[in-house]
Design an enzyme around this catalytic site. Structure first.
Site, mmCIF file in Angstrom:
data_model
loop_
_atom_site.group_PDB
_atom_site.id
_atom_site.type_symbol
_atom_site.label_atom_id
_atom_site.label_comp_id
_atom_site.label_asym_id
_atom_site.label_seq_id
_atom_site.Cartn_x
_atom_site.Cartn_y
_atom_site.Cartn_z
ATOM 1 N N ASP A 205 0.834 -1.198 0.000
ATOM 2 C CA ASP A 205 0.000 0.000 0.000
ATOM 3 C C ASP A 205 0.871 1.251 0.000
ATOM 4 O O ASP A 205 1.219 1.796 1.048
ATOM 5 C CB ASP A 205 -1.005 0.011 1.169
ATOM 6 C CG ASP A 205 -2.186 -0.917 0.922
ATOM 7 O OD1 ASP A 205 -2.240 -1.555 -0.156
ATOM 8 O OD2 ASP A 205 -3.065 -0.996 1.813
ATOM 9 N N HIS A 327 1.154 -8.564 2.532
ATOM 10 C CA HIS A 327 0.354 -7.395 2.897
ATOM 11 C C HIS A 327 -0.718 -7.709 3.941
ATOM 12 O O HIS A 327 -0.859 -7.017 4.931
ATOM 13 C CB HIS A 327 -0.279 -6.758 1.660
ATOM 14 C CG HIS A 327 -0.968 -5.477 1.981
ATOM 15 N ND1 HIS A 327 -0.289 -4.376 2.475
ATOM 16 C CD2 HIS A 327 -2.279 -5.124 1.928
ATOM 17 C CE1 HIS A 327 -1.154 -3.401 2.703
ATOM 18 N NE2 HIS A 327 -2.362 -3.821 2.384
ATOM 19 N N HIS A 337 -10.308 -5.794 8.651
ATOM 20 C CA HIS A 337 -9.692 -6.841 7.820
ATOM 21 C C HIS A 337 -9.557 -8.147 8.591
ATOM 22 O O HIS A 337 -8.662 -8.945 8.338
ATOM 23 C CB HIS A 337 -8.324 -6.381 7.301
ATOM 24 C CG HIS A 337 -8.367 -5.071 6.579
ATOM 25 N ND1 HIS A 337 -9.186 -4.867 5.493
ATOM 26 C CD2 HIS A 337 -7.732 -3.893 6.787
ATOM 27 C CE1 HIS A 337 -9.028 -3.621 5.066
ATOM 28 N NE2 HIS A 337 -8.160 -3.023 5.836
ATOM 29 N N HIS A 364 -1.672 -3.615 6.013
ATOM 30 C CA HIS A 364 -3.109 -3.674 5.752
ATOM 31 C C HIS A 364 -3.961 -3.109 6.884
ATOM 32 O O HIS A 364 -4.815 -2.268 6.640
ATOM 33 C CB HIS A 364 -3.518 -5.120 5.430
ATOM 34 C CG HIS A 364 -4.787 -5.238 4.651
ATOM 35 N ND1 HIS A 364 -5.158 -4.350 3.669
ATOM 36 C CD2 HIS A 364 -5.777 -6.174 4.700
ATOM 37 C CE1 HIS A 364 -6.320 -4.723 3.159
ATOM 38 N NE2 HIS A 364 -6.717 -5.824 3.758
HETATM 39 FE FE LIG Z 1 -4.177 -2.635 2.620
#
Ligand SMILES: [Fe+2]
Ligand SMILES: *[C@@H]1O[C@H](CO)[C@@H](O)[C@H](O)[C@H]1NC(C)=O
Ligand SMILES: *[C@@H]1O[C@H](CO)[C@@H](O)[C@H](O)[C@H]1NC(C)=O
Ligand SMILES: *[C@@H]1O[C@H](CO)[C@@H](O)[C@H](O)[C@H]1NC(C)=O
Ligand SMILES: *[C@@H]1O[C@H](CO)[C@@H](O)[C@H](O)[C@H]1NC(C)=O
Ligand SMILES: *[C@@H]1O[C@H](CO)[C@@H](O)[C@H](O)[C@H]1NC(C)=O
Length: 474
Positions: A205, A327, A337, A364
Site C-alpha cells: 500500500d 500485505h 480486515h 493492511h
Molecule cells: Fe491494505
C-alpha cells in the site's frame, strides 16, 4: 533483561512485563490484559488524517528542463551486487543512462536502461525509466547521476555487505504509508531514528491513489516525489498491497497492478519467480521472501509452486534470518480486515513452521500489533482444534500497517485481546529489525507521537535455527 526469558519494554513500564500483568490483574481484575497480551494504554489524539495538498513542499517538482523526478532504488539481483535505479522524466524521454562510480574511484561507468509509459483513465504517465546497474562491490558507497543531457541529478547509496552468516544489518519497516501529513511524520521518524536503517522492507500500500476519482494517478507521481528523499538513497523492498491492484474493468483494465508494475521493478527473475508480485532476495544475513496476498496462492498456482520450491533453498548457514513480507496479516486481532489473511494462512502456515521462519511482517490493518510465537496448523475442519497454540518453531507475526495513510487509524479491537496477541496499539509509526549476528536481532517499534529516540515496543529475537529458545512473552 535475561537472555532466556522474554525481554520486552515499553516507554510506560520499566518493570518486567510478567510483574506488570500480575499487578494489573490483581489491582484491576483486568480480564482483557490477563487473557492475552498487552493492549497499550496510549491513546492517540484523535485528528483527521488528510492527504498533503498538491502544492506541498514534499511534492515539489525538481527544477530544470526534463529533470528526473521520483528517483528510487531497489535491490537488483539475488545477493545485493546490483541495484535497479528508476526515475521519471516528463518533457521528453531523455537519456536512459545511469552514470555511476564508487567513492574509492574516479572511474565513471555507464549503464543503459529502458523506459515505458502507460495510460489509466484519462491519465498518461511520464517516461518511467528503469536501469539495473550490476557487478557492484559489496559494502561500498556509490554515487549515481540521472538526467544526462538535460538536467542532471546526483544521488548515492551504499551496497550491502556480502551475504554471510554473522553479518549485521538494520532493516526499517514501513507499511501502508500513503501521503498524508501523518505519512510525512512516519517517514521523518524513520529518517531520524538513531538506529539508522540501511534498507526498508515495505509491506505494501504505497500511494493510495486509488482512493481518488479515476484512481487519479497524479497521486502516484506525488507519492514517488514525497518518498524520494529516502528511497533514492537506500533500497526499499516492495510488497504489493490491495491499493496496488488498480482493477478497473469498466475502462478495460482487466489486468490488475498496472500502475504499480510499470513504476516499481523488482529482481523477481533472480529468484526464479515468474511474477514481480512474489520473489526473494538475500541481503547481508537475511533471506527475505515477498508474497502477494492478492495473487492466486492455492495449490498448483504459480505462487504456491514457487514458494514450495523456494523454502528448501534457504540455507541458514548462509542466511540465518528468514523473513517473510506480505500485505494481509494472518494473525490480527483488530476488527478491521479480520480473517482476511485466513485462507493464505491455511495454505502456507505449515511450511512457515516447518522451515522455522523467524518473523512475518504484514500491513493492511492501520495499526500496530505483535504476536506471540503461535501456530494453528493442527486445525482441520473436523477436529475442532481451532485455537492457535504457542509454538517455538512458529514465526512472530507483526502488523506494521501504521504508516499513516488518509484512511486513518484502525482503533476498534476485538475484545478480549486473544492470547496470540502480545502487544497492540492504534498509533502510527515504523519499526526497525536490527540483526546483530546469527543468533540475535533487536526489534523495536516507534510511534510518531514520541521523540525520535523513544522505543514503544521492543523485543530481542533469537534466531529460530541457531538458537532454539523462547523469545516471546511466555
Ligand atoms: Fe491494505
Ligand atoms: C481527468 O478527469 C478528471 C475528472 O473529470 C479531471 O479533473 C482531470 O483534470 C482530467 N485529467 C486530465 C489529465 O485530463
Ligand atoms: C514533511 O516533513 C519534512 C521533514 O520533517 C518537512 O520539512 C516538511 O515541511 C513536511 N511537509 C509537510 C507538507 O508536512
Ligand atoms: C550452505 O552455506 C554454507 C555457507 O556458505 C556452505 O558452506 C554450505 O555448503 C551450504 N550448504 C548447501 C547445502 O548449499
Ligand atoms: C467495532 O467492531 C465491531 C465488530 O465489527 C462492531 O460491532 C462495533 O460496533 C465496532 N465498534 C465501534 C465503536 O465502531
Ligand atoms: C550476538 O549478539 C548478541 C547481542 O548483541 C551478543 O550478546 C552475543 O554475544 C553475540 N554473539 C556472538 C557469538 O558474538
Amino acid at each position: 533483561m535475561g537472555e532466556l526469558g522474554f525481554s520486552s519494554s515499553s516507554s510506560f513500564t520499566t518493570f518486567r512485563f510478567a510483574d506488570f500483568v500480575v499487578v494489573l490483574c490483581l489491582v484491576l481484575n483486568a480480564v482483557v490484559i490477563c487473557n492475552g497480551g498487552k493492549t497499550s494504554s496510549f491513546v492517540r489524539k484523535v485528528e483527521k488524517t488528510i492527504d498533503m495538498p498538491l502544492d506541498s513542499d514534499v511534492f515539489q517538482v525538481p527544477p530544470g528542463y526534463n529533470a528526473p523526478q521520483q528517483v528510487h532504488i531497489t535491490q537488483g539481483d539475488h545477493v545485493g551486487e546490483a541495484v535497479i535505479v528508476s526515475w521519471v522524466t516528463v518533457d521528453e524521454p531523455g537519456s536512459n543512462t545511469v552514470l555511476y562510480w564508487s567513492e574509492n574511484s574516479n572511474k565513471k561507468k555507464k549503464a543503459e536502461g529502458k523506459f515505458n509509459t502507460y495510460k489509466f483513465y484519462n491519465y498518461t504517465s511520464g517516461y518511467i525509466h528503469h536501469c539495473t546497474i550490476r557487478n557492484l562491490e559489496f559494502n561500498t558507497k556509490y554515487y549515481y547521476v540521472v538526467g544526462i543531457g538535460h538536467t542532471e541529478r546526483k544521488f548515492w547509496f551504499t551496497t550491502p555487505p556480502e551475504v554471510g552468516i554473522d553479518v549485521p544489518y538494520t532493516f526499517g519497516l514501513i507499511g501502508d504509508l500513503g501521503q498524508s501529513f501523518d505519512s510525512n511524520r512516519t517517514l521523518t521518524h524513520y529518517e531520524m531514528n538513531g538506529q539508522k536503517g540501511q534498507a526498508v522492507l515495505f509491506v505494501g500500500d504505497l500511494s493510495y491513489a486509488d482512493n481518488y476519482p479515476n484512481h487519479d494517478n497524479v497521486r502516484w507521481d506525488t507519492w514517488a516525489r514525497f518518498v524520494e528523499r529516502s528511497v533514492a538513497y537506500q533500497p526499499w523492498i516492495w510488497t504489493a498491497g490491495n491499493h496496488e491492484i488498480d482493477f478497473a474493468p469498466e475502462i478495460g483494465e482487466t489486468k490488475p497492478f498496472k500502475p504499480f508494475l510499470h513504476r516499481y521493478h523488482v529482481p523477481y527473475k533472480a529468484s526464479e519467480s515468474t511474477s514481480p508480485l512474489w520473489y526473494s532476495i538475500k541481503r547481508a544475513s537475511a533471506y527475505i521472501i515477498i508474497l502477494s496476498s492478492y495473487s492466486a496462492y492455492g495449490k498448483y498456482t504459480p505462487q504456491y509452486q514457487w514458494l514450495e520450491n523456494e523454502l528448501p533453498k534457504v540455507n541458514r548457514s548462509e542466511t540465518p534470518w528468514l523473513i517473510v513480507l506480505m500485505h494481509s496479516p494472518w494473525y490480527n486481532s483488530y476488527n478491521y480486515h479480520y480473517m482476511e489473511g485466513e485462507t493464505m494462512r491455511v495454505m502456507y502456515e505449515p511450511w512457515f513452521v516447518k522451515y522455522s521462519v523467524d518473523v512475518v511482517f504484514a500491513g493492511h490493518v492501520h495499526a500496530y500489533e505483535r504476536s506471540e510465537r503461535v501456530s494453528n496448523i493442527a486445525y482441520n475442519v473436523i477436529n475442532g482444534l481451532c485455537t492457535p497454540v504457542k509454538d517455538q518453531s512458529a514465526p512472530v507475526y507483526i502488523t506494521i500497517g501504521d504508516g499513516g495513510n488518509l484512511e486513518g487509524l484502525a482503533n476498534n479491537m476485538t475484545e478480549p485481546q486473544p492470547p496470540y496477541s502480545a502487544y497492540r496499539e492504534a498509533s502510527f509509526g515504523h519499526a526497525m529489525f536490527d540483526i546483530k549476528n546469527r543468533t540475535h536481532a533487536y526489534y523495536s517499534w516507534h510511534r510518531n507521537q514520541d521523540g525520535y529516540a523513544v522505543e514503544a515496543d521492543t523485543v530481542w529475537f533469537f534466531n529460530r535455527y541457531w538458537r532454539q529458545m523462547v523469545d516471546s512473552t511466555n
